[in-house]
Scaffold this motif. Structure first.
Motif, PDB file in Angstrom:
ATOM      1  N   GLU A 146       0.862  -1.182   0.000  1.00 16.72           N
ATOM      2  CA  GLU A 146       0.000   0.000   0.000  1.00 16.72           C
ATOM      3  C   GLU A 146       0.892   1.225   0.000  1.00 16.72           C
ATOM      4  N   GLY A 147       1.034   1.853  -1.166  1.00 18.84           N
ATOM      5  CA  GLY A 147       1.946   2.979  -1.278  1.00 18.84           C
ATOM      6  C   GLY A 147       3.380   2.490  -1.217  1.00 18.84           C
ATOM      7  N   THR A 148       4.077   2.843  -0.137  1.00 17.58           N
ATOM      8  CA  THR A 148       5.444   2.390   0.075  1.00 17.58           C
ATOM      9  C   THR A 148       5.530   1.403   1.229  1.00 17.58           C
ATOM     10  N   ARG A 149       4.389   0.948   1.738  1.00 17.16           N
ATOM     11  CA  ARG A 149       4.378   0.092   2.919  1.00 17.16           C
ATOM     12  C   ARG A 149       3.946  -1.320   2.565  1.00 17.16           C
ATOM     13  N   PRO A 150       4.807  -2.328   2.791  1.00 14.86           N
ATOM     14  CA  PRO A 150       4.394  -3.723   2.591  1.00 14.86           C
ATOM     15  C   PRO A 150       3.642  -4.242   3.821  1.00 14.86           C
ATOM     16  N   ILE A 151       2.569  -4.955   3.584  1.00 17.35           N
ATOM     17  CA  ILE A 151       1.758  -5.509   4.671  1.00 17.35           C
ATOM     18  C   ILE A 151       1.520  -6.985   4.388  1.00 17.35           C
ATOM     19  N   LEU A 152       1.866  -7.829   5.345  1.00 19.33           N
ATOM     20  CA  LEU A 152       1.624  -9.253   5.226  1.00 19.33           C
ATOM     21  C   LEU A 152       0.212  -9.572   5.689  1.00 19.33           C
ATOM     22  N   ILE A 153      -0.514 -10.324   4.872  1.00 18.06           N
ATOM     23  CA  ILE A 153      -1.911 -10.647   5.136  1.00 18.06           C
ATOM     24  C   ILE A 153      -2.096 -12.153   5.016  1.00 18.06           C
ATOM     25  N   GLU A 154      -2.883 -12.720   5.921  1.00 20.75           N
ATOM     26  CA  GLU A 154      -3.222 -14.137   5.823  1.00 20.75           C
ATOM     27  C   GLU A 154      -4.483 -14.298   4.978  1.00 20.75           C
ATOM     28  N   ILE A 155      -4.390 -15.149   3.957  1.00 18.69           N
ATOM     29  CA  ILE A 155      -5.548 -15.460   3.117  1.00 18.69           C
ATOM     30  C   ILE A 155      -6.054 -16.847   3.508  1.00 18.69           C
ATOM     31  N   GLN A 156      -7.344 -16.916   3.795  1.00 20.07           N
ATOM     32  CA  GLN A 156      -7.973 -18.168   4.195  1.00 20.07           C
ATOM     33  C   GLN A 156      -8.976 -18.594   3.133  1.00 20.07           C
ATOM     34  N   ALA A 157      -8.997 -19.882   2.851  1.00 20.05           N
ATOM     35  CA  ALA A 157      -9.953 -20.444   1.888  1.00 20.05           C
ATOM     36  C   ALA A 157     -10.589 -21.684   2.492  1.00 20.05           C
ATOM     37  N   LEU A 158     -11.879 -21.845   2.237  1.00 23.20           N
ATOM     38  CA  LEU A 158     -12.611 -23.033   2.673  1.00 23.20           C
ATOM     39  C   LEU A 158     -13.396 -23.561   1.477  1.00 23.20           C
ATOM     40  N   VAL A 159     -13.040 -24.750   1.021  1.00 21.47           N
ATOM     41  CA  VAL A 159     -13.705 -25.387  -0.111  1.00 21.47           C
ATOM     42  C   VAL A 159     -14.387 -26.652   0.398  1.00 21.47           C
ATOM     43  N   SER A 160     -15.700 -26.718   0.239  1.00 21.32           N
ATOM     44  CA  SER A 160     -16.463 -27.867   0.739  1.00 21.32           C
ATOM     45  C   SER A 160     -17.502 -28.275  -0.298  1.00 21.32           C
ATOM     46  N   HIS A 161     -17.858 -29.554  -0.277  1.00 20.75           N
ATOM     47  CA  HIS A 161     -18.812 -30.078  -1.253  1.00 20.75           C
ATOM     48  C   HIS A 161     -20.187 -29.467  -1.005  1.00 20.75           C
ATOM     49  N   THR A 162     -20.870 -29.082  -2.086  1.00 15.40           N
ATOM     50  CA  THR A 162     -22.174 -28.444  -1.957  1.00 15.40           C
ATOM     51  C   THR A 162     -23.291 -29.469  -2.101  1.00 15.40           C
ATOM     52  N   ASN A 163     -24.419 -29.169  -1.467  1.00 13.73           N
ATOM     53  CA  ASN A 163     -25.604 -30.016  -1.570  1.00 13.73           C
ATOM     54  C   ASN A 163     -26.645 -29.417  -2.513  1.00 13.73           C
ATOM     55  N   PHE A 164     -26.284 -28.364  -3.189  1.00  9.43           N
ATOM     56  CA  PHE A 164     -27.223 -27.662  -4.072  1.00  9.43           C
ATOM     57  C   PHE A 164     -26.723 -27.734  -5.509  1.00  9.43           C
ATOM     58  N   ASN A 165     -27.601 -27.369  -6.429  1.00 12.13           N
ATOM     59  CA  ASN A 165     -27.237 -27.422  -7.844  1.00 12.13           C
ATOM     60  C   ASN A 165     -26.234 -26.336  -8.229  1.00 12.13           C
TER      61      ASN A 165
END
Length: 467
Positions: free
Chosen positions: A312-331
């Motif tokens: 962001e501008g001249t500042r580096p920021i470390l961020i944690e990215i989270q993902a959750l992938v699960s089987h769906t019961n819908f079409n």
């Protein structure tokens, strides 16, 4: 003879005026943006003259030096044209400090901390023997005093004034001659030359014109607080943001402790810088190291979690990215993105299906940027893809791994800006492996000895790392 009342319609986005309601604004092409207001014809003439005087040419009457054209080489600047607010994060966002004669708009959700930040700024400026006038149209003097006691001690250079009549406010400012004026908020100000109610399009526009004229003519730095709509933009006409010199947005979850101050317009500095604050009982406290702050509480050996680096501008920021992938019961599988672009997530999942061969069409996918940050930088693409695959395969990514890079529709991994700054920040916080675009790894392999750079040219190569 009674003055006739005229009904007109204003566009809330751009301020376009029309004699009748229209579904789409001819000026900005927004739909359903017109609101009805009643204005006296004689008043319209007065306000129109006021608006004309508030333009650039209206400032030429304040001194002989500005009454004629000047060569650029004849204009001199000195250090006193910009002064320290004594809040490092605010100085960063403003471009190095507060400029004399500037008009700054501060917007944000209710309760996010706009008034607290400006009151703290007023306290520090007053302690530096700068005369500050805090004008409130929403709170009484006693209410402001209660909030001020929580923040700290104030000097006699800080003055409070509760008023909504702009004529009285202008007279008070000229008589008191402060260096900094804070208006809380612009939606409560009332200009008697405009017959509509406070907070309306014409009132906000004309009140801002008066404050702008005061700031430029007297060399006073003015802060105005603006309410926001449900879409997150400043309430009132869009022309309000065009009139002021700087627009600052206070972001974050009001129920969380962090706050992000972001500049979306700045005539005196960069619009890419952000300031990070933490809300405590004594007020807002600066967060000098946001990377450590954002990574607090990161789970160990959890699938679907990876750290990335955003600049962001001249500042580096470390961020944690989270993902959750699960089987769906819908079409139709559900997709949800919190803190990043929803359409970008859909695009990356389509790339994973086409280029990597993952069958994600029958799976729900949820993406979250931990800490509540809101980022749309392309450098997050590679880490989001790896987090999705990690959750899909239920294979955790080592905790000392960081990834960044832009992913194209062909599955290629492209370079991003300031890669050395990102790698340096990761190294400083103890990360041992960086998964980066191949061109970046080849360029900086000899520069960073304590970090292993793994260069990938395609998203298939990055996904292959997750076993």
């Amino acid at each position: 003879m009674a003055t006739k009342i005229k009904t007109v319609f204003f566009c809330q986005s751009c301020g376009y005026e029309s004699a009748k309601w229209m579904g789409q604004c001819p000026g900005c092409k927004e739909w359903n943006s017109f609101v009805e207001e009643t204005i006296k014809p004689s008043v319209m003439g007065k306000s129109g003259n006021a608006s004309k005087g508030a333009g650039i040419g209206g400032y030429g009457n304040s001194g002989d030096a500005q009454s004629k054209p000047m060569k650029l080489s004849e204009i001199t600047l000195n250090e006193e044209d910009r002064f320290d607010t004594h809040i490092g994060e605010l100085n960063r966002v403003l471009g190095g400090g507060l400029v004399k004669g500037s008009l700054t708009l501060v917007g944000g959700d209710p309760g996010i901390g706009k008034s607290t930040l400006l009151l703290q700024t007023a306290r520090l400026l007053a302690s530096d023997h700068r005369k500050v006038l805090y004008i409130s149209g929403e709170e009484s003097l006693q209410q402001i005093k209660l909030r001020a006691n929580r923040i700290g001690e104030f000097t006699d250079d800080m003055n409070l004034f509760c008023e909504t009549d702009l004529g009285t406010i202008e007279e008070t400012i000229r008589r008191a001659a402060p260096e900094v004026v804070i208006i809380d908020s612009i939606q409560t100000m009332f200009n008697e030359n405009v017959s509509s109610a406070p907070g309306s399009v014409s009132q906000v526009r004309e009140s801002t014109s008066v404050l702008m004229r005061i700031a430029k003519q007297l060399g006073i730095s003015v802060f105005i607080v603006g309410h926001v709509t449900k879409e997150g933009t400043v309430a009132g006409p869009r022309v309000l943001e065009h009139m002021v010199d700087t627009v600052l947005y206070f972001e974050g979850d009001r129920h969380a402790s962090y706050r992000i101050l972001r500049a979306v317009k700045n005539r005196f500095g960069s619009t890419n810088e952000i300031g990070v604050f933490e809300m405590r009982n004594e007020g807002l406290v600066e967060v000098s190291n946001p990377s450590e702050f954002m990574l607090e509480g990161k789970p160990e050996n959890a699938s679907g979690s990876i750290v990335t680096c955003s600049v962001e501008g001249t500042r580096p920021i470390l961020i944690e990215i989270q993902a959750l992938v699960s089987h769906t019961n819908f079409n139709f599988p559900r997709r949800q993105a919190n803190g990043t672009d929803y359409n970008r997530v859909n695009l990356l999942m389509a790339v994973l299906e086409k280029r990597v061969g993952l069958e994600l069409s029958s799976y729900d996918a949820y993406i979250n940027l931990a800490g509540g940050m809101k980022l749309i930088e392309p450098a997050l693409d590679l880490s989001m893809c790896m987090a999705i695959v990690s959750s899909f395969r239920n294979r955790p990514i080592p905790d000392d791994v960081i990834a960044f890079g832009e992913v194209g529709l062909s599955g290629e991994v492209r370079s991003v800006n300031l890669p050395d700054l990102r790698i340096s920040e990761a190294q400083r916080l103890g990360f041992k492996t960086c998964i980066v675009p191949k061109t970046v790894a080849e360029k900086y392999a000899s520069k960073f000895k304590d970090v292993k750079l793994i260069g990938v040219s395609s998203v298939q190569d990055a996904v292959g790392i997750i076993r």
